[in-house]
Design a protein around this motif. Structure first.
Motif, PDB file in Angstrom:
ATOM      1  N   SER A 308       0.764  -1.156  -0.032  1.00  0.00           N
ATOM      2  CA  SER A 308       0.036  -0.091   0.142  1.00  0.00           C
ATOM      3  C   SER A 308       1.186   1.265  -0.008  1.00  0.00           C
ATOM      4  CB  SER A 308      -1.114   0.031   1.274  1.00  0.00           C
ATOM      5  OG  SER A 308      -0.086  -0.026   2.336  1.00  0.00           O
ATOM      6  N   SER A 309       0.258   2.432  -0.592  1.00  0.00           N
ATOM      7  CA  SER A 309       0.870   3.612  -0.381  1.00  0.00           C
ATOM      8  C   SER A 309      -0.003   4.674  -0.628  1.00  0.00           C
ATOM      9  CB  SER A 309       2.349   3.565  -1.900  1.00  0.00           C
ATOM     10  OG  SER A 309       2.844   4.725  -1.686  1.00  0.00           O
ATOM     11  N   SER A 310      -0.641   5.291   0.174  1.00  0.00           N
ATOM     12  CA  SER A 310      -1.500   6.231   0.193  1.00  0.00           C
ATOM     13  C   SER A 310      -1.177   7.524   1.213  1.00  0.00           C
ATOM     14  CB  SER A 310      -2.855   5.693   0.376  1.00  0.00           C
ATOM     15  OG  SER A 310      -4.051   6.737   0.404  1.00  0.00           O
ATOM     16  N   ALA A 311      -2.014   8.461   0.894  1.00  0.00           N
ATOM     17  CA  ALA A 311      -1.948   9.657   1.909  1.00  0.00           C
ATOM     18  C   ALA A 311      -2.955  10.468   2.178  1.00  0.00           C
ATOM     19  CB  ALA A 311      -0.248  10.438   1.626  1.00  0.00           C
ATOM     20  N   LEU A 312      -3.023  10.977   3.320  1.00  0.00           N
ATOM     21  CA  LEU A 312      -3.995  12.193   3.381  1.00  0.00           C
ATOM     22  C   LEU A 312      -3.396  13.344   3.731  1.00  0.00           C
ATOM     23  CD1 LEU A 312      -7.009  13.138   4.101  1.00  0.00           C
ATOM     24  CD2 LEU A 312      -6.670  12.861   6.300  1.00  0.00           C
ATOM     25  N   LEU A 313      -3.726  14.464   2.629  1.00  0.00           N
ATOM     26  CA  LEU A 313      -3.070  15.718   2.948  1.00  0.00           C
ATOM     27  C   LEU A 313      -4.230  16.783   3.401  1.00  0.00           C
ATOM     28  CD1 LEU A 313      -0.386  15.246   1.743  1.00  0.00           C
ATOM     29  CD2 LEU A 313      -2.052  13.997   0.064  1.00  0.00           C
ATOM     30  N   VAL A 314      -3.612  17.695   4.065  1.00  0.00           N
ATOM     31  CA  VAL A 314      -4.607  18.826   4.554  1.00  0.00           C
ATOM     32  C   VAL A 314      -4.109  20.116   4.526  1.00  0.00           C
ATOM     33  CG1 VAL A 314      -5.735  17.382   6.307  1.00  0.00           C
ATOM     34  CG2 VAL A 314      -3.827  18.465   6.876  1.00  0.00           C
ATOM     35  N   ARG A 315      -4.838  21.013   4.135  1.00  0.00           N
ATOM     36  CA  ARG A 315      -4.333  22.482   3.769  1.00  0.00           C
ATOM     37  C   ARG A 315      -3.939  23.237   5.183  1.00  0.00           C
ATOM     38  NH1 ARG A 315      -7.947  26.994   2.827  1.00  0.00           N
ATOM     39  NH2 ARG A 315      -9.569  25.481   2.489  1.00  0.00           N
ATOM     40  N   ASP A 316      -4.766  22.930   6.250  1.00  0.00           N
ATOM     41  CA  ASP A 316      -4.191  23.283   7.393  1.00  0.00           C
ATOM     42  C   ASP A 316      -3.851  22.209   8.365  1.00  0.00           C
ATOM     43  OD1 ASP A 316      -3.912  24.577  10.081  1.00  0.00           O
ATOM     44  OD2 ASP A 316      -5.899  25.226  10.163  1.00  0.00           O
ATOM     45  N   GLY A 317      -2.431  22.032   8.513  1.00  0.00           N
ATOM     46  CA  GLY A 317      -1.825  20.972   9.313  1.00  0.00           C
ATOM     47  C   GLY A 317      -2.394  20.840  10.750  1.00  0.00           C
ATOM     48  N   ALA A 318      -2.811  21.892  11.287  1.00  0.00           N
ATOM     49  CA  ALA A 318      -3.399  22.045  12.722  1.00  0.00           C
ATOM     50  C   ALA A 318      -4.605  21.078  13.078  1.00  0.00           C
ATOM     51  CB  ALA A 318      -3.787  23.427  13.202  1.00  0.00           C
ATOM     52  N   THR A 319      -5.430  20.733  11.773  1.00  0.00           N
ATOM     53  CA  THR A 319      -6.527  19.951  11.964  1.00  0.00           C
ATOM     54  C   THR A 319      -6.191  18.536  12.385  1.00  0.00           C
ATOM     55  OG1 THR A 319      -6.725  19.697   9.639  1.00  0.00           O
ATOM     56  CG2 THR A 319      -7.954  21.598  10.461  1.00  0.00           C
ATOM     57  N   LEU A 320      -4.980  18.289  12.066  1.00  0.00           N
ATOM     58  CA  LEU A 320      -4.595  17.046  12.241  1.00  0.00           C
ATOM     59  C   LEU A 320      -4.577  16.473  13.869  1.00  0.00           C
ATOM     60  CD1 LEU A 320      -1.618  16.190   9.459  1.00  0.00           C
ATOM     61  CD2 LEU A 320      -3.926  15.234   9.445  1.00  0.00           C
ATOM     62  N   ARG A 321      -4.675  17.578  14.525  1.00  0.00           N
ATOM     63  CA  ARG A 321      -4.741  17.430  15.909  1.00  0.00           C
ATOM     64  C   ARG A 321      -5.802  16.549  16.336  1.00  0.00           C
ATOM     65  NH1 ARG A 321      -7.120  22.331  14.993  1.00  0.00           N
ATOM     66  NH2 ARG A 321      -9.043  22.705  16.273  1.00  0.00           N
ATOM     67  N   HIS A 322      -6.963  16.513  15.501  1.00  0.00           N
ATOM     68  CA  HIS A 322      -8.287  15.787  15.840  1.00  0.00           C
ATOM     69  C   HIS A 322      -7.939  14.137  15.826  1.00  0.00           C
ATOM     70  CE1 HIS A 322     -10.420  19.240  15.966  1.00  0.00           C
ATOM     71  NE2 HIS A 322     -10.356  19.630  14.641  1.00  0.00           N
ATOM     72  N   ALA A 323      -6.836  14.041  15.375  1.00  0.00           N
ATOM     73  CA  ALA A 323      -6.315  12.362  15.226  1.00  0.00           C
ATOM     74  C   ALA A 323      -5.213  12.115  16.272  1.00  0.00           C
ATOM     75  CB  ALA A 323      -5.817  11.882  13.865  1.00  0.00           C
ATOM     76  N   THR A 324      -4.657  13.188  17.196  1.00  0.00           N
ATOM     77  CA  THR A 324      -3.796  12.820  18.193  1.00  0.00           C
ATOM     78  C   THR A 324      -4.218  12.350  19.296  1.00  0.00           C
ATOM     79  OG1 THR A 324      -2.875  14.913  17.248  1.00  0.00           O
ATOM     80  CG2 THR A 324      -1.829  13.971  19.269  1.00  0.00           C
ATOM     81  N   TYR A 325      -3.415  11.516  20.003  1.00  0.00           N
ATOM     82  CA  TYR A 325      -3.619  11.123  21.339  1.00  0.00           C
ATOM     83  C   TYR A 325      -2.220  10.524  21.876  1.00  0.00           C
ATOM     84  CZ  TYR A 325      -5.024   8.086  25.423  1.00  0.00           C
ATOM     85  OH  TYR A 325      -5.210   7.627  26.761  1.00  0.00           O
ATOM     86  N   HIS A 326      -1.933  11.300  23.130  1.00  0.00           N
ATOM     87  CA  HIS A 326      -0.932  11.231  23.645  1.00  0.00           C
ATOM     88  C   HIS A 326      -0.385   9.747  24.810  1.00  0.00           C
ATOM     89  CE1 HIS A 326       1.123  14.738  21.599  1.00  0.00           C
ATOM     90  NE2 HIS A 326       0.138  15.274  21.918  1.00  0.00           N
ATOM     91  N   ALA A 327       0.240   8.953  24.495  1.00  0.00           N
ATOM     92  CA  ALA A 327       0.595   7.973  25.228  1.00  0.00           C
ATOM     93  C   ALA A 327       1.933   7.828  25.904  1.00  0.00           C
ATOM     94  CB  ALA A 327       0.548   6.363  24.593  1.00  0.00           C
ATOM     95  N   ASP A 328       2.005   7.680  27.132  1.00  0.00           N
ATOM     96  CA  ASP A 328       3.125   8.057  28.094  1.00  0.00           C
ATOM     97  C   ASP A 328       4.445   7.020  27.576  1.00  0.00           C
ATOM     98  OD1 ASP A 328       2.138  10.063  29.605  1.00  0.00           O
ATOM     99  OD2 ASP A 328       1.755   8.572  31.190  1.00  0.00           O
ATOM    100  N   TYR A 329       4.154   5.937  27.158  1.00  0.00           N
ATOM    101  CA  TYR A 329       5.143   4.976  26.713  1.00  0.00           C
ATOM    102  C   TYR A 329       5.525   5.007  25.239  1.00  0.00           C
ATOM    103  CZ  TYR A 329       1.638   2.569  23.716  1.00  0.00           C
ATOM    104  OH  TYR A 329       0.701   2.289  22.769  1.00  0.00           O
ATOM    105  N   LEU A 330       4.638   6.191  24.555  1.00  0.00           N
ATOM    106  CA  LEU A 330       5.167   6.062  23.010  1.00  0.00           C
ATOM    107  C   LEU A 330       5.357   7.687  22.882  1.00  0.00           C
ATOM    108  CD1 LEU A 330       4.988   4.318  20.441  1.00  0.00           C
ATOM    109  CD2 LEU A 330       2.599   5.227  20.186  1.00  0.00           C
ATOM    110  N   ASN A 331       4.491   8.391  22.834  1.00  0.00           N
ATOM    111  CA  ASN A 331       4.435   9.876  22.344  1.00  0.00           C
ATOM    112  C   ASN A 331       3.913  10.947  23.210  1.00  0.00           C
ATOM    113  OD1 ASN A 331       1.899   9.139  21.795  1.00  0.00           O
ATOM    114  ND2 ASN A 331       1.917  10.531  20.483  1.00  0.00           N
ATOM    115  N   PRO A 332       4.758  10.700  24.572  1.00  0.00           N
ATOM    116  CA  PRO A 332       4.207  11.734  25.898  1.00  0.00           C
ATOM    117  C   PRO A 332       4.240  13.091  25.104  1.00  0.00           C
ATOM    118  CG  PRO A 332       6.534  11.140  26.097  1.00  0.00           C
ATOM    119  CD  PRO A 332       6.125  10.283  24.985  1.00  0.00           C
ATOM    120  N   LEU A 333       3.355  13.885  25.808  1.00  0.00           N
ATOM    121  CA  LEU A 333       2.991  15.083  25.590  1.00  0.00           C
ATOM    122  C   LEU A 333       4.434  16.239  25.586  1.00  0.00           C
ATOM    123  CD1 LEU A 333       1.003  17.415  24.545  1.00  0.00           C
ATOM    124  CD2 LEU A 333       0.267  17.748  27.169  1.00  0.00           C
ATOM    125  N   PRO A 334       5.119  15.977  26.601  1.00  0.00           N
ATOM    126  CA  PRO A 334       6.556  16.890  26.568  1.00  0.00           C
ATOM    127  C   PRO A 334       7.252  16.738  25.293  1.00  0.00           C
ATOM    128  CG  PRO A 334       5.932  15.760  28.671  1.00  0.00           C
ATOM    129  CD  PRO A 334       4.963  15.246  27.882  1.00  0.00           C
TER     130      PRO A 334
END
Length: 501
Positions: A308-334
């Protein structure tokens, strides 16, 4: 069993095994004379069922021998010029090389500490694609409001994420009032995504298409106004740039104007038509795409990449925050904010680029490497020339069909798809013609001589050529049309004999 792990001690074994596998596939590609053997599920299933997975063969050569009988012999080969079925493309060699590298290294593109350079390559390709669309540069150090995106598993996931962003940007807790507008010819993933997002069965409003199978913007405007009058919220308008059945491209500028007027998110599903982004002669067909809020591209369709090779592009990158979740073991907020210096202010340079912050997936393959290798070897113009070739082929195929009294062709193609139907001279029953076309498609597939797709147009059975192989020729198309007519005539002849008896 450690001898099968890929590491420094087994590097030579890896080289031998992979080389043997590549040689076998290369021989298969060189000797395949038809796209399919015609094997039936009933014939192949016992061979697969007989394999005892609890008794390993212990040897890759033996496993490859077995693979010949359960897969390679009867695979459907998209590289064959008479594979004219679905949106499956032959793949370019640099992309296959990238596939071999990414599978062996096995980077996971969710966090920087699992991918490093892979993260930057993916982001560079997102920048490149956004530039081709007409969005502003992405991933700049302080790029609030600039474009962005992320690679996905395919167009369905890209469309789902786009509608998730649209739902959240609508800023309402009453999901029952949200409406999504799309054409009658749009991809089924729009309806599926609405269901997954809890919008309800009435949320998607289908807009009729014109004779060229493009969304009727006049009807769209009326439906949007009716939606507003009923106190409902136009959440999103999904325009299609390359419908699955017809390759038609909706009027993007007109749709963008309506999206602006009614405050709706504009998403362009360019899973098929994205190949135009690399075209030197047809890029204008996508004019207006730069006004979208989000765009789906499937490189594994019209960029000749392996799935597979696909992508979603958005004009305003800030909107991608709606898919964001921070896990301490993976991508902590700090990590996202950066470490605070003595003055307590995070610095951009210390922020960790974790792609999981933008994605619906966690573990994710480095599929971007395939496109990277393709562009570095062939260049965008090389890809665009291949796509232009199949669009030119479709134009020639249309002329062939239009001149053939045996066939009715629905619409002149914008991309590389032809929808048509065999019309026997002596038969007037539409239902009988439907059955003849359906039989012809099945008989052709069973013969293995060619593969074509089928669909329905206004309730009637039609056939479809999806032309994504530059090696396919007009004589190939003519030969397949003769085969289809032969199978249909055989069916009709047998039907007449049966009726007479």
């Amino acid at each position: 069993m450690r001898s099968h792990l890929l590491n420094d001690a087994t590097a030579e074994s890896y080289r031998r095994s992979v080389t043997e596998g590549v040689e076998r596939v290369a021989r298969k590609l060189a000797t395949t004379r038809r796209p399919f053997t015609g094997v039936t599920p009933a014939a192949l299933a016992p061979t697969v069922a007989a394999v005892d997975l609890d008794k390993p063969l212990g040897d890759s050569s033996a496993a490859l021998d077995e693979l010949e009988s359960v897969y390679l012999r009867d695979a459907v080969y998209f590289h064959h010029p008479r594979y004219l079925g679905h949106l499956n493309c032959p793949v370019v060699i640099p992309a296959v090389l990238g596939e071999a590298v990414l599978s062996a290294v096995n980077s996971s593109l969710d966090t920087w500490d699992q991918s490093a350079g892979g993260t930057l390559i993916e982001r560079k390709l997102i920048d490149w694609t956004n530039g081709r669309i007409g969005f502003e540069a992405t991933n700049a150090p302080s790029a609030d409001g600039s474009a962005d995106g992320v690679f996905t598993s395919g167009g369905s996931q890209s469309n789902l994420q786009a509608l998730l962003l649209a739902r959240e940007e609508a800023k309402t807790s009453d999901l029952s009032k949200l409406r999504v507008f799309t054409s009658d010819c749009s991809h089924f993933s729009v309806q599926k995504s609405a269901g997954l997002l809890g919008l309800g069965p009435d949320a998607v409003i289908s807009i009729p298409v014109d004779r060229t199978r493009r969304m009727q913007s006049v009807v769209l405007a009326a439906e949007l106004e009716a939606c507003r009058a009923e106190g409902l919220t136009p959440m999103a308008i999904v325009a299609t740039a390359g419908t699955t059945d017809f390759g038609s491209i909706d009027p993007l500028h007109e749709i963008a104007a309506l999206a602006d007027e009614y405050g709706a998110w504009m998403h362009v599903d360019a899973a098929y038509g994205c190949g135009l982004l690399a075209s030197r002669t047809r890029r204008h067909l996508l004019d207006g795409i730069e006004r979208a809020d989000s765009v789906t591209v499937d490189f594994h369709k019209s960029f000749f990449q392996p799935v597979s090779s696909s992508a979603l592009l958005v004009r305003d990158g800030a909107t991608l925050r709606h898919a964001t979740y921070h896990a301490d073991y993976l991508n902590p907020l700090p990590q996202a904010l950066g470490s605070a210096r003595a003055g307590g202010t995070p610095t951009v340079a210390e922020q960790i680029p974790n792609q999981v912050d933008k994605s619906l997936q966690t573990t994710r393959r480095f599929d971007a490497l395939k496109l990277w290798m393709t562009l570095r070897v062939m260049g965008a113009d090389g890809v665009g020339e291949l796509f232009d070739e199949v669009c030119d082929l479709a134009a020639a195929g249309f002329e062939l069909l239009a001149a053939d009294p045996r066939y009715d062709v629905v619409v002149q193609p914008q991309l590389s798809t032809l929808v048509y139907r065999y019309i026997p001279e002596a038969v007037t029953s539409p239902a009988e013609i439907d059955r003849a076309n359906l039989y012809a498609r099945k008989a052709l597939f069973a013969s293995g001589e060619a593969v074509v797709a089928g669909t329905k147009v206004d309730g009637r059975q039609y056939l479809k050529f999806t032309l994504l192989n530059p090696e396919t020729t007009v004589p190939d198309i003519a030969a397949v049309l003769d085969l289809i007519a032969g199978h249909a005539e055989q069916y009709l002849g047998e039907t007449l004999v049966h009726a007479a008896s």
